[in-house]
Design an enzyme around this catalytic site. Structure first.
Site, PDB file in Angstrom:
ATOM      1  N   LYS A 113     -10.182  -5.241  10.245  1.00 46.46           N
ATOM      2  CA  LYS A 113     -11.298  -4.616   9.528  1.00 46.46           C
ATOM      3  C   LYS A 113     -12.598  -4.561  10.355  1.00 46.46           C
ATOM      4  O   LYS A 113     -13.342  -3.595  10.286  1.00 46.46           O
ATOM      5  CB  LYS A 113     -11.560  -5.330   8.202  1.00 46.46           C
ATOM      6  CG  LYS A 113     -10.444  -5.105   7.188  1.00 46.46           C
ATOM      7  CD  LYS A 113     -10.769  -5.759   5.851  1.00 46.46           C
ATOM      8  CE  LYS A 113      -9.562  -5.705   4.928  1.00 46.46           C
ATOM      9  NZ  LYS A 113      -9.805  -6.320   3.629  1.00 46.46           N
ATOM     10  N   ASN A 127     -12.233  -0.977   5.664  1.00 48.49           N
ATOM     11  CA  ASN A 127     -10.803  -0.991   5.304  1.00 48.49           C
ATOM     12  C   ASN A 127     -10.249   0.421   5.164  1.00 48.49           C
ATOM     13  O   ASN A 127      -9.047   0.591   4.944  1.00 48.49           O
ATOM     14  CB  ASN A 127     -10.550  -1.811   4.024  1.00 48.49           C
ATOM     15  CG  ASN A 127     -10.997  -1.087   2.774  1.00 48.49           C
ATOM     16  OD1 ASN A 127     -11.799  -0.162   2.830  1.00 48.49           O
ATOM     17  ND2 ASN A 127     -10.489  -1.511   1.636  1.00 48.49           N
ATOM     18  N   LEU A 170      -8.990 -13.615  -5.210  1.00 47.10           N
ATOM     19  CA  LEU A 170      -8.727 -12.342  -4.517  1.00 47.10           C
ATOM     20  C   LEU A 170      -7.297 -12.305  -3.981  1.00 47.10           C
ATOM     21  O   LEU A 170      -6.710 -11.243  -3.825  1.00 47.10           O
ATOM     22  CB  LEU A 170      -9.715 -12.140  -3.348  1.00 47.10           C
ATOM     23  CG  LEU A 170     -11.028 -11.443  -3.700  1.00 47.10           C
ATOM     24  CD1 LEU A 170     -11.858 -12.286  -4.643  1.00 47.10           C
ATOM     25  CD2 LEU A 170     -11.822 -11.111  -2.442  1.00 47.10           C
ATOM     26  N   SER A 185       0.810  -1.227   0.000  1.00 44.74           N
ATOM     27  CA  SER A 185       0.000   0.000   0.000  1.00 44.74           C
ATOM     28  C   SER A 185       0.843   1.277   0.000  1.00 44.74           C
ATOM     29  O   SER A 185       0.507   2.220  -0.728  1.00 44.74           O
ATOM     30  CB  SER A 185      -0.976  -0.009   1.185  1.00 44.74           C
ATOM     31  OG  SER A 185      -1.926  -1.022   0.987  1.00 44.74           O
ATOM     32  N   ALA A 225     -16.687 -17.431   2.871  1.00 41.39           N
ATOM     33  CA  ALA A 225     -17.724 -16.621   3.524  1.00 41.39           C
ATOM     34  C   ALA A 225     -17.122 -15.841   4.681  1.00 41.39           C
ATOM     35  O   ALA A 225     -17.768 -15.628   5.711  1.00 41.39           O
ATOM     36  CB  ALA A 225     -18.863 -17.520   3.996  1.00 41.39           C
ATOM     37  N   TYR A 256      -3.166 -13.016  -3.982  1.00 48.33           N
ATOM     38  CA  TYR A 256      -2.126 -12.818  -4.991  1.00 48.33           C
ATOM     39  C   TYR A 256      -0.790 -13.143  -4.344  1.00 48.33           C
ATOM     40  O   TYR A 256      -0.681 -13.211  -3.116  1.00 48.33           O
ATOM     41  CB  TYR A 256      -2.133 -11.367  -5.503  1.00 48.33           C
ATOM     42  CG  TYR A 256      -2.088 -10.353  -4.386  1.00 48.33           C
ATOM     43  CD1 TYR A 256      -0.877  -9.942  -3.845  1.00 48.33           C
ATOM     44  CD2 TYR A 256      -3.259  -9.871  -3.832  1.00 48.33           C
ATOM     45  CE1 TYR A 256      -0.836  -9.066  -2.788  1.00 48.33           C
ATOM     46  CE2 TYR A 256      -3.232  -8.979  -2.768  1.00 48.33           C
ATOM     47  CZ  TYR A 256      -2.025  -8.576  -2.255  1.00 48.33           C
ATOM     48  OH  TYR A 256      -1.985  -7.721  -1.188  1.00 48.33           O
TER      49      TYR A 256
HETATM   50  P1  NDP Z   1     -11.198 -14.702   6.521  1.00 46.25           P
HETATM   51  O1  NDP Z   1     -10.231 -15.310   7.461  1.00 46.25           O
HETATM   52  O2  NDP Z   1     -12.203 -13.733   7.017  1.00 46.25           O
HETATM   53  O3  NDP Z   1     -12.043 -15.864   5.782  1.00 46.25           O
HETATM   54  C1  NDP Z   1     -11.383 -16.961   5.264  1.00 46.25           C
HETATM   55  C2  NDP Z   1     -12.324 -17.814   4.406  1.00 46.25           C
HETATM   56  O4  NDP Z   1     -11.544 -18.817   3.771  1.00 46.25           O
HETATM   57  C3  NDP Z   1     -13.400 -18.539   5.189  1.00 46.25           C
HETATM   58  O5  NDP Z   1     -14.542 -18.640   4.382  1.00 46.25           O
HETATM   59  C4  NDP Z   1     -12.755 -19.914   5.413  1.00 46.25           C
HETATM   60  O6  NDP Z   1     -13.707 -20.955   5.584  1.00 46.25           O
HETATM   61  C5  NDP Z   1     -12.044 -20.099   4.107  1.00 46.25           C
HETATM   62  N1  NDP Z   1     -10.909 -21.017   4.142  1.00 46.25           N
HETATM   63  C6  NDP Z   1      -9.724 -20.847   4.826  1.00 46.25           C
HETATM   64  N2  NDP Z   1      -8.881 -21.877   4.553  1.00 46.25           N
HETATM   65  C7  NDP Z   1      -9.527 -22.690   3.686  1.00 46.25           C
HETATM   66  C8  NDP Z   1      -9.191 -23.916   3.029  1.00 46.25           C
HETATM   67  N3  NDP Z   1      -8.000 -24.492   3.209  1.00 46.25           N
HETATM   68  N4  NDP Z   1     -10.100 -24.483   2.194  1.00 46.25           N
HETATM   69  C9  NDP Z   1     -11.301 -23.908   1.983  1.00 46.25           C
HETATM   70  N5  NDP Z   1     -11.696 -22.754   2.590  1.00 46.25           N
HETATM   71  C10 NDP Z   1     -10.806 -22.158   3.422  1.00 46.25           C
HETATM   72  O7  NDP Z   1     -10.292 -14.075   5.345  1.00 46.25           O
HETATM   73  P2  NDP Z   1     -10.683 -12.860   4.381  1.00 46.25           P
HETATM   74  O8  NDP Z   1     -12.085 -13.087   3.948  1.00 46.25           O
HETATM   75  O9  NDP Z   1     -10.316 -11.577   5.013  1.00 46.25           O
HETATM   76  O10 NDP Z   1      -9.653 -13.041   3.131  1.00 46.25           O
HETATM   77  C11 NDP Z   1      -9.873 -14.047   2.149  1.00 46.25           C
HETATM   78  C12 NDP Z   1      -8.884 -13.885   0.997  1.00 46.25           C
HETATM   79  O11 NDP Z   1      -9.104 -12.664   0.278  1.00 46.25           O
HETATM   80  C13 NDP Z   1      -7.410 -13.834   1.441  1.00 46.25           C
HETATM   81  O12 NDP Z   1      -6.670 -14.626   0.556  1.00 46.25           O
HETATM   82  C14 NDP Z   1      -7.024 -12.366   1.286  1.00 46.25           C
HETATM   83  O13 NDP Z   1      -5.662 -12.207   1.025  1.00 46.25           O
HETATM   84  C15 NDP Z   1      -7.873 -11.975   0.084  1.00 46.25           C
HETATM   85  N6  NDP Z   1      -8.134 -10.522  -0.015  1.00 46.25           N
HETATM   86  C16 NDP Z   1      -7.604  -9.821  -1.078  1.00 46.25           C
HETATM   87  C17 NDP Z   1      -7.826  -8.456  -1.227  1.00 46.25           C
HETATM   88  C18 NDP Z   1      -7.232  -7.731  -2.403  1.00 46.25           C
HETATM   89  O14 NDP Z   1      -7.219  -6.471  -2.396  1.00 46.25           O
HETATM   90  N7  NDP Z   1      -6.786  -8.403  -3.437  1.00 46.25           N
HETATM   91  C19 NDP Z   1      -8.636  -7.699  -0.242  1.00 46.25           C
HETATM   92  C20 NDP Z   1      -9.186  -8.542   0.816  1.00 46.25           C
HETATM   93  C21 NDP Z   1      -8.917  -9.883   0.911  1.00 46.25           C
HETATM   94  P3  NDP Z   1     -14.384 -21.256   7.037  1.00 46.25           P
HETATM   95  O15 NDP Z   1     -15.449 -20.220   7.197  1.00 46.25           O
HETATM   96  O16 NDP Z   1     -14.930 -22.627   6.902  1.00 46.25           O
HETATM   97  O17 NDP Z   1     -13.274 -21.132   8.047  1.00 46.25           O
END
Ligand code: NDP
Length: 273
Positions: free
Chosen positions: A65, A86, A215, A16, A128, A217
């Site tokens: 967040k 954010n 999402l 950033s 989710a 990278y």
């Molecule tokens: P959270 O920790 O809030 O949520 C993680 C999610 O991933 C949950 O749904 C979880 O499932 C699931 N999950 C984790 N591990 C596994 C696995 N091995 N197999 C299947 N499902 C899995 O994370 P965020 O929502 O904050 O972030 C998610 C992704 O988005 C990250 O990779 C982050 O880097 C990316 N991101 C990118 C942005 C960008 O600007 N490019 C901005 C914001 C996020 P469960 O509910 O069952 O635990």
């Protein structure tokens, strides 16, 4: 000089500061943008310190967040629905305004940068967590045919679908219910890519002209980007463009001028090597 920063933990890897320095140069804005490692426990104190010593705006990333959402005195409609903030901005009366620019950033990267149509399309959203909650509203605003949220913990997908029902057609399921379904676009918002993993996906989920978008990278193609390519996706992209676009949305909120993201995306691609 006006001070801006990103707070998170870990924060060392954050791009950033580089992105906002490019935006400031391009739009001839005089500002400084730093990064600070801040734990959830230290968040409130760090926010007070920052805004009482010249801070004008903050970005908040993992794991802050939801705390930023709680801290904001006023919130945009999209932040209200996503329950995650954010971007924080100091208002003239000393209060803090909270926004969530992740969804708008993703939509812009899909539609404007990559020419991927959302209107009328069947979308599968994997995950989710906080990111899914942040992008679901802006995605539904584009009038897709439907969005199905699939998650490892099915109850979380169900809750998300219920919370966003008033904005469009949203369903929910577990990964084991996906076989036989077809989508125009598959978005990976699970954290699986961060550990090199892939959600358990059956083959043939993509329509012939379908695309995939992770999402996450990294320096290398993510497991999901590679999966999309193997499934014959027309485009299989990662979240670099979203990163630049969500930053541009935050910059516009703070400075009233929208930067052009092409140079930032190019720099991020170069850093990837
Ligand atoms: P959270 O920790 O809030 O949520 C993680 C999610 O991933 C949950 O749904 C979880 O499932 C699931 N999950 C984790 N591990 C596994 C696995 N091995 N197999 C299947 N499902 C899995 O994370 P965020 O929502 O904050 O972030 C998610 C992704 O988005 C990250 O990779 C982050 O880097 C990316 N991101 C990118 C942005 C960008 O600007 N490019 C901005 C914001 C996020 P469960 O509910 O069952 O635990």
């Amino acid at each position: 000089m006006d001070q801006y920063a990103v707070f998170g933990q870990p924060i060392g890897h954050s791009k950033s500061p580089m992105i906002h320095a490019l935006f400031a140069e391009q739009t001839e804005q005089s500002l400084e943008y730093g990064k600070q490692e801040v734990s959830a426990e230290a968040f409130d104190a760090a926010v007070e310190q920052f805004f009482s010593t010249g801070g004008k705006g903050l970005n908040c990333t993992v794991p802050l967040k939801e705390l930023a959402w709680e801290r904001a005195d006023k919130r945009s409609e999209r932040a209200e629905l996503s329950k995650a903030v954010n971007t924080l901005m100091l208002l003239g009366d000393g209060s803090l305004y909270g926004d969530n620019t992740d969804g708008a950033g993703l939509v812009r990267d899909l539609v404007v940068n990559n020419d991927i149509t959302l209107k009328g399309r069947k979308i599968l959203l994997l995950g989710a967590g906080g990111a899914s909650r942040g992008i679901l509203g802006p995605l539904l605003d584009q009038s897709p045919d439907s969005i199905l949220v699939a998650n490892r913990t099915v109850e979380k997908a169900e809750r998300l679908a219920t919370d966003f029902q008033q904005k469009g057609k949203v369903g929910s399921c577990g990964f084991d219910e996906l076989a036989g379904k077809r989508f125009d676009l598959i978005l990976n918002a699970t954290a699986a890519s961060l550990t090199g993993d892939l959600p358990p996906l059956p083959d043939n989920l993509l329509e012939p002209n379908g695309s995939c978008y992770d999402l996450a990278y990294g320096a290398e193609k993510t497991a999901f980007v590679r999966w999309g390519e193997a499934q014959g996706a027309v485009k299989s992209l990662d979240g670099i463009g979203m990163l630049a676009e969500q930053a541009a949305e935050a910059f516009e909120l703070w400075r009233g001028v929208k930067p052009e993201t092409g140079a930032a995306i190019e720099q991020l691609e170069l850093l990837r090597g």
